[in-house]
Each structure stands twice: as structure tokens, then as C-alpha cells.
Design a protein around this motif. Sequence first.
Motif, PDB file in Angstrom:
ATOM      1  N   SER A 154       0.351   2.436  -2.974  1.00 21.87           N
ATOM      2  CA  SER A 154      -0.794   1.434  -2.530  1.00 21.87           C
ATOM      3  C   SER A 154       0.102   0.390  -1.695  1.00 21.87           C
ATOM      4  O   SER A 154       1.209   0.455  -1.710  1.00 21.87           O
ATOM      5  CB  SER A 154      -1.683   0.589  -3.431  1.00 21.87           C
ATOM      6  OG  SER A 154      -0.782   0.115  -4.420  1.00 21.87           O
ATOM      7  N   LEU A 155      -0.633  -0.375  -0.854  1.00 25.30           N
ATOM      8  CA  LEU A 155      -0.208  -1.621  -0.019  1.00 25.30           C
ATOM      9  C   LEU A 155      -0.447  -2.913  -0.943  1.00 25.30           C
ATOM     10  O   LEU A 155      -1.759  -3.496  -0.631  1.00 25.30           O
ATOM     11  CB  LEU A 155      -0.609  -1.506   1.289  1.00 25.30           C
ATOM     12  CG  LEU A 155      -0.139  -0.516   2.101  1.00 25.30           C
ATOM     13  CD1 LEU A 155      -0.787  -0.790   3.368  1.00 25.30           C
ATOM     14  CD2 LEU A 155       1.231  -0.220   2.375  1.00 25.30           C
ATOM     15  N   THR A 156       0.459  -3.204  -1.676  1.00 26.28           N
ATOM     16  CA  THR A 156       0.536  -4.648  -2.361  1.00 26.28           C
ATOM     17  C   THR A 156       1.486  -5.596  -1.789  1.00 26.28           C
ATOM     18  O   THR A 156       2.479  -5.099  -1.099  1.00 26.28           O
ATOM     19  CB  THR A 156       0.629  -4.535  -3.841  1.00 26.28           C
ATOM     20  OG1 THR A 156       1.895  -4.021  -4.193  1.00 26.28           O
ATOM     21  CG2 THR A 156      -0.540  -3.705  -4.267  1.00 26.28           C
ATOM     22  N   GLN A 157       1.439  -6.848  -1.930  1.00 25.72           N
ATOM     23  CA  GLN A 157       2.634  -7.710  -1.625  1.00 25.72           C
ATOM     24  C   GLN A 157       3.821  -7.457  -2.278  1.00 25.72           C
ATOM     25  O   GLN A 157       5.137  -7.232  -1.685  1.00 25.72           O
ATOM     26  CB  GLN A 157       2.137  -9.121  -1.947  1.00 25.72           C
ATOM     27  CG  GLN A 157       3.147 -10.355  -1.307  1.00 25.72           C
ATOM     28  CD  GLN A 157       3.017 -10.171   0.177  1.00 25.72           C
ATOM     29  OE1 GLN A 157       2.043  -9.819   0.826  1.00 25.72           O
ATOM     30  NE2 GLN A 157       4.111 -10.554   0.803  1.00 25.72           N
ATOM     31  N   VAL A 158       3.793  -7.025  -3.537  1.00 25.78           N
ATOM     32  CA  VAL A 158       4.938  -6.508  -4.018  1.00 25.78           C
ATOM     33  C   VAL A 158       5.738  -5.231  -3.663  1.00 25.78           C
ATOM     34  O   VAL A 158       6.974  -5.361  -3.387  1.00 25.78           O
ATOM     35  CB  VAL A 158       4.787  -6.497  -5.698  1.00 25.78           C
ATOM     36  CG1 VAL A 158       6.010  -5.906  -6.424  1.00 25.78           C
ATOM     37  CG2 VAL A 158       4.442  -7.682  -6.242  1.00 25.78           C
ATOM     38  N   SER A 159       4.758  -4.208  -3.467  1.00 23.60           N
ATOM     39  CA  SER A 159       5.265  -3.009  -2.768  1.00 23.60           C
ATOM     40  C   SER A 159       5.966  -3.241  -1.492  1.00 23.60           C
ATOM     41  O   SER A 159       7.194  -2.467  -1.135  1.00 23.60           O
ATOM     42  CB  SER A 159       4.332  -1.754  -2.669  1.00 23.60           C
ATOM     43  OG  SER A 159       3.311  -2.154  -2.129  1.00 23.60           O
ATOM     44  N   LEU A 160       5.372  -4.048  -0.701  1.00 22.97           N
ATOM     45  CA  LEU A 160       5.792  -4.416   0.517  1.00 22.97           C
ATOM     46  C   LEU A 160       7.114  -4.903   0.673  1.00 22.97           C
ATOM     47  O   LEU A 160       8.209  -4.731   1.373  1.00 22.97           O
ATOM     48  CB  LEU A 160       4.665  -5.056   1.344  1.00 22.97           C
ATOM     49  CG  LEU A 160       3.476  -4.219   2.001  1.00 22.97           C
ATOM     50  CD1 LEU A 160       2.447  -5.178   2.291  1.00 22.97           C
ATOM     51  CD2 LEU A 160       3.793  -3.365   3.054  1.00 22.97           C
ATOM     52  N   GLN A 161       7.185  -5.975  -0.233  1.00 24.36           N
ATOM     53  CA  GLN A 161       8.553  -6.639  -0.320  1.00 24.36           C
ATOM     54  C   GLN A 161       9.585  -5.742  -1.007  1.00 24.36           C
ATOM     55  O   GLN A 161      10.784  -5.959  -0.334  1.00 24.36           O
ATOM     56  CB  GLN A 161       8.377  -7.932  -1.541  1.00 24.36           C
ATOM     57  CG  GLN A 161       7.647  -8.953  -0.845  1.00 24.36           C
ATOM     58  CD  GLN A 161       7.411 -10.131  -1.891  1.00 24.36           C
ATOM     59  OE1 GLN A 161       7.515  -9.824  -3.096  1.00 24.36           O
ATOM     60  NE2 GLN A 161       6.858 -11.202  -1.540  1.00 24.36           N
ATOM     61  N   HIS A 162       9.421  -4.702  -1.966  1.00 22.11           N
ATOM     62  CA  HIS A 162      10.404  -3.876  -2.410  1.00 22.11           C
ATOM     63  C   HIS A 162      10.542  -2.883  -1.103  1.00 22.11           C
ATOM     64  O   HIS A 162      11.760  -2.583  -1.184  1.00 22.11           O
ATOM     65  CB  HIS A 162       9.594  -3.097  -3.550  1.00 22.11           C
ATOM     66  CG  HIS A 162      10.758  -2.485  -4.314  1.00 22.11           C
ATOM     67  ND1 HIS A 162      10.237  -1.476  -5.504  1.00 22.11           N
ATOM     68  CD2 HIS A 162      11.869  -2.132  -4.262  1.00 22.11           C
ATOM     69  CE1 HIS A 162      11.467  -0.772  -5.836  1.00 22.11           C
ATOM     70  NE2 HIS A 162      12.361  -1.020  -5.071  1.00 22.11           N
TER      71      HIS A 162
END
Length: 170
Positions: A154-162
Amino acid sequence: ALADLSMKDARFQTNVEDADLTYNGSDRVEFQLAANPGEALKPLRTVASGGEISRIMLALKAVFASADKIPTLVFDEIDAGVGGHAAKRVAHKIRELSSSHQVLCITHLAQIAARADAHYHVTKSASGATTTTTIVPVAGPERTEELARLLDGSLTQVSLQHAQALLDET
């Protein structure tokens, strides 16, 4: 090469024995592996996990790369059974190979995809008896989003930062 791929204590051996001449030649060849200290060498086909087989294949390609006359290497899910630190080591080894060969790598691991010079998203769709494959280059913010999807679906703030952190490492 195996130590570089997070298999620091592994021992790999090739046994070649004479055999009766067949259409495959007159040698019987068996790869053997002892993945951990204290283990005896055993046939690779009976003891290696998917991740170990993936890394052994990559190690063999890396060892023979300088003598390999084939300019393009294709790895289809060389990351099978690999994660975490080992995935980063696999990504690094593939990147090393790309200095002397063109490398095409089909992967589901963001650690590996982030190291690529070019990134493509591949999709397949079926309509009746016809299957179509679509290949689309991804770059910039789209690449970050694609890596984020590889990380957790998915696209979450955490996954995008990672995902951005992985790109910044390269």
C-alpha cells in the motif's frame, strides 16, 4: 562470493565423477552444500532452501562473470526466499555484476529494485484466450510509490519514507 551474500560460514563443493557416456556426457556432477558450521556437505538438491539456492546461483554468476561471454544476465526472482540483510547483499552483488554485464532482474523486493538504474512495472492481463503483458517505466515520485507498494502493498507515509530511504542509499 557466498560470504558476500550473507552465507559467511557456508561451504560449497562440486563433485565430479566418471560415469557411463550418455547424451549428457560422461561425468556425473553434484553440487554439495554445508550452509552452517559443523554441518557435513550434502547434496544441494536435498538441503538448500529457496533463498540459499538463489544466493548460490548469484554467487556462481558473480564468480564466472569475468569469463562469461554472454553480455546480458537475466535473473527471474533471484530473490526467492531472501529478505532483510541478505536482500541488501543480493542487491549489492547484482549491482556489482551490472558494471560488466547488462542485468535484467525480475524482483518483488524493494531492496533490489531500488538499486536499479532503470525500473519498470510489469503487469499481465487476460482477456479470453489472450494474455497481454504491459511494461511501463517508472521514475521520480512514481518510482518511490512503486517501491512503497513492494514494501507493504500500500501507499502509507511510512512505506513512502522507507522507499525514499532505499533510493537515497543507492
